[in-house]
Design a protein around this motif. Structure first.
Motif, PDB file in Angstrom:
ATOM      1  N   ALA A  94       0.832  -1.212   0.000  1.00 16.97           N
ATOM      2  CA  ALA A  94       0.000   0.000   0.000  1.00 16.97           C
ATOM      3  C   ALA A  94       0.866   1.262   0.000  1.00 16.97           C
ATOM      4  O   ALA A  94       0.560   2.234  -0.697  1.00 16.97           O
ATOM      5  CB  ALA A  94      -0.940  -0.010   1.203  1.00 16.97           C
ATOM      6  N   ARG A  95       1.965   1.255   0.771  1.00 18.69           N
ATOM      7  CA  ARG A  95       2.880   2.412   0.777  1.00 18.69           C
ATOM      8  C   ARG A  95       3.510   2.602  -0.598  1.00 18.69           C
ATOM      9  O   ARG A  95       3.648   3.718  -1.080  1.00 18.69           O
ATOM     10  CB  ARG A  95       3.974   2.225   1.834  1.00 18.69           C
ATOM     11  N   CYS A  96       3.881   1.504  -1.229  1.00 20.41           N
ATOM     12  CA  CYS A  96       4.497   1.587  -2.552  1.00 20.41           C
ATOM     13  C   CYS A  96       3.516   2.169  -3.563  1.00 20.41           C
ATOM     14  O   CYS A  96       3.894   2.998  -4.394  1.00 20.41           O
ATOM     15  CB  CYS A  96       4.959   0.194  -2.991  1.00 20.41           C
ATOM     16  N   ILE A  97       2.268   1.747  -3.501  1.00 21.21           N
ATOM     17  CA  ILE A  97       1.253   2.246  -4.438  1.00 21.21           C
ATOM     18  C   ILE A  97       1.046   3.741  -4.269  1.00 21.21           C
ATOM     19  O   ILE A  97       0.895   4.474  -5.249  1.00 21.21           O
ATOM     20  CB  ILE A  97      -0.063   1.468  -4.259  1.00 21.21           C
ATOM     21  N   LYS A  98       1.058   4.226  -3.024  1.00 22.26           N
ATOM     22  CA  LYS A  98       0.849   5.664  -2.790  1.00 22.26           C
ATOM     23  C   LYS A  98       1.983   6.501  -3.346  1.00 22.26           C
ATOM     24  O   LYS A  98       1.773   7.647  -3.741  1.00 22.26           O
ATOM     25  CB  LYS A  98       0.684   5.925  -1.295  1.00 22.26           C
ATOM     26  N   THR A  99       3.188   5.960  -3.394  1.00 22.17           N
ATOM     27  CA  THR A  99       4.326   6.730  -3.913  1.00 22.17           C
ATOM     28  C   THR A  99       4.312   6.824  -5.435  1.00 22.17           C
ATOM     29  O   THR A  99       5.072   7.607  -6.000  1.00 22.17           O
ATOM     30  CB  THR A  99       5.662   6.109  -3.463  1.00 22.17           C
TER      31      THR A  99
ATOM     32  N   THR B 162       5.713  -3.553 -11.978  1.00 24.82           N
ATOM     33  CA  THR B 162       7.169  -3.478 -12.064  1.00 24.82           C
ATOM     34  C   THR B 162       7.827  -2.923 -10.803  1.00 24.82           C
ATOM     35  O   THR B 162       8.961  -3.273 -10.501  1.00 24.82           O
ATOM     36  CB  THR B 162       7.605  -2.615 -13.260  1.00 24.82           C
ATOM     37  N   ARG B 163       7.144  -2.066 -10.070  1.00 21.42           N
ATOM     38  CA  ARG B 163       7.773  -1.405  -8.918  1.00 21.42           C
ATOM     39  C   ARG B 163       7.395  -1.977  -7.558  1.00 21.42           C
ATOM     40  O   ARG B 163       8.189  -1.950  -6.642  1.00 21.42           O
ATOM     41  CB  ARG B 163       7.415   0.084  -8.919  1.00 21.42           C
ATOM     42  N   CYS B 164       6.162  -2.418  -7.406  1.00 27.05           N
ATOM     43  CA  CYS B 164       5.676  -2.845  -6.091  1.00 27.05           C
ATOM     44  C   CYS B 164       5.590  -4.366  -6.032  1.00 27.05           C
ATOM     45  O   CYS B 164       5.094  -4.992  -6.955  1.00 27.05           O
ATOM     46  CB  CYS B 164       4.305  -2.235  -5.803  1.00 27.05           C
TER      47      CYS B 164
ATOM     48  N   ASP C  37       1.799   7.843  -7.441  1.00 21.99           N
ATOM     49  CA  ASP C  37       0.843   8.786  -8.024  1.00 21.99           C
ATOM     50  C   ASP C  37       1.484   9.793  -8.977  1.00 21.99           C
ATOM     51  O   ASP C  37       1.009  10.004 -10.092  1.00 21.99           O
ATOM     52  CB  ASP C  37       0.077   9.520  -6.921  1.00 21.99           C
ATOM     53  N   ALA C  38       2.576  10.427  -8.553  1.00 21.39           N
ATOM     54  CA  ALA C  38       3.223  11.428  -9.415  1.00 21.39           C
ATOM     55  C   ALA C  38       3.810  10.772 -10.663  1.00 21.39           C
ATOM     56  O   ALA C  38       3.724  11.322 -11.764  1.00 21.39           O
ATOM     57  CB  ALA C  38       4.316  12.153  -8.638  1.00 21.39           C
ATOM     58  N   GLU C  39       4.381   9.606 -10.490  1.00 19.61           N
ATOM     59  CA  GLU C  39       4.992   8.927 -11.630  1.00 19.61           C
ATOM     60  C   GLU C  39       3.932   8.428 -12.617  1.00 19.61           C
ATOM     61  O   GLU C  39       4.167   8.405 -13.826  1.00 19.61           O
ATOM     62  CB  GLU C  39       5.849   7.759 -11.138  1.00 19.61           C
ATOM     63  N   VAL C  40       2.768   8.040 -12.097  1.00 17.43           N
ATOM     64  CA  VAL C  40       1.678   7.596 -12.967  1.00 17.43           C
ATOM     65  C   VAL C  40       1.271   8.735 -13.895  1.00 17.43           C
ATOM     66  O   VAL C  40       1.087   8.540 -15.098  1.00 17.43           O
ATOM     67  CB  VAL C  40       0.470   7.090 -12.140  1.00 17.43           C
ATOM     68  N   GLU C  41       1.136   9.935 -13.347  1.00 19.42           N
ATOM     69  CA  GLU C  41       0.746  11.084 -14.182  1.00 19.42           C
ATOM     70  C   GLU C  41       1.791  11.378 -15.244  1.00 19.42           C
ATOM     71  O   GLU C  41       1.456  11.656 -16.398  1.00 19.42           O
ATOM     72  CB  GLU C  41       0.507  12.317 -13.301  1.00 19.42           C
TER      73      GLU C  41
END
Length: 191
Positions: free
Chosen positions: A65-70, A154-156, A72-76
């Motif tokens: 869950a912490r990884c997913i929250k980080t 790929t990240r989480c 957001d900026a990269e998703v945009e």
């Protein structure tokens, strides 16, 4: 030199496909069964293994869950890049589609059998119409959800290895882990 083209009958092709259908690869399904130890000390040990597994899974879910929250900026940023790429692909598609439509309007000219010195190398005939033109494929529009899913993948890390550790603990306490594999589809018949 004369070339001969042999075209098999559709019935022969159908018979071959039906013959190959009988040779399909069997699909297997594995199931795991846990047999707990019978003595009280072993059962207490398994209870500790259960507690450790639950703690591991809770920690893993919190970390995920912490990884997913980080992200957001990269998703945009990645979504914006994907939209730019989609616009470029869309312009290329429009150009290819326009060329395809132009070629189709002149298709009667291209379909006329014309004697060509190199045509025999490709088709085995001197007189042969051009092969059909490939239809251009439209690009697929990106979505935020798809970009997010790719980044999450790929990240989480969603799997922290809690279950293999639990299996080792369970067996160490005197329990049995039994893996059973059985055929569920395209099973070979027993002789």
């Amino acid at each position: 030199m004369r070339y001969v083209v042999i075209r098999p009958s559709p019935w022969i092709l159908l018979a071959a496909l039906l013959g190959l259908a009988g040779c399909a690869t069997p699909q297997m399904q594995s199931t795991v069964r846990f047999v707990p130890p019978s003595d009280p000390a072993g059962r207490a040990c398994v209870a500790e293994c259960d507690t450790a597994r639950l703690a591991c899974q809770a920690q893993c879910q919190a970390s995920y869950a912490r990884c997913i929250k980080t992200l957001d900026a990269e998703v945009e940023a990645k979504y914006t890049d994907a939209l730019r790429q989609y616009e470029a692909d869309l312009r290329r598609y429009a150009s290819e589609l326009q060329q395809y439509q132009f070629d189709m309007r002149l298709g009667w000219v291209q379909a006329w059998p014309v004697r060509h010195p190199y045509r025999r190398l490709y088709y085995g005939y001197e007189f042969w119409p051009y092969p059909p033109l490939p239809v251009p494929t439209a690009p697929v529009a990106p979505t935020r959800e798809a970009v997010r899913a790719q980044l999450e993948k790929t990240r989480c890390q969603a799997d922290c290895g809690c279950l293999p550790a639990y299996d080792g603990c369970f067996v160490g306490c005197g329990g049995e882990r039994i893996t059973e594999t059985r055929c569920i589809r395209n099973c070979p018949s027993a002789p």
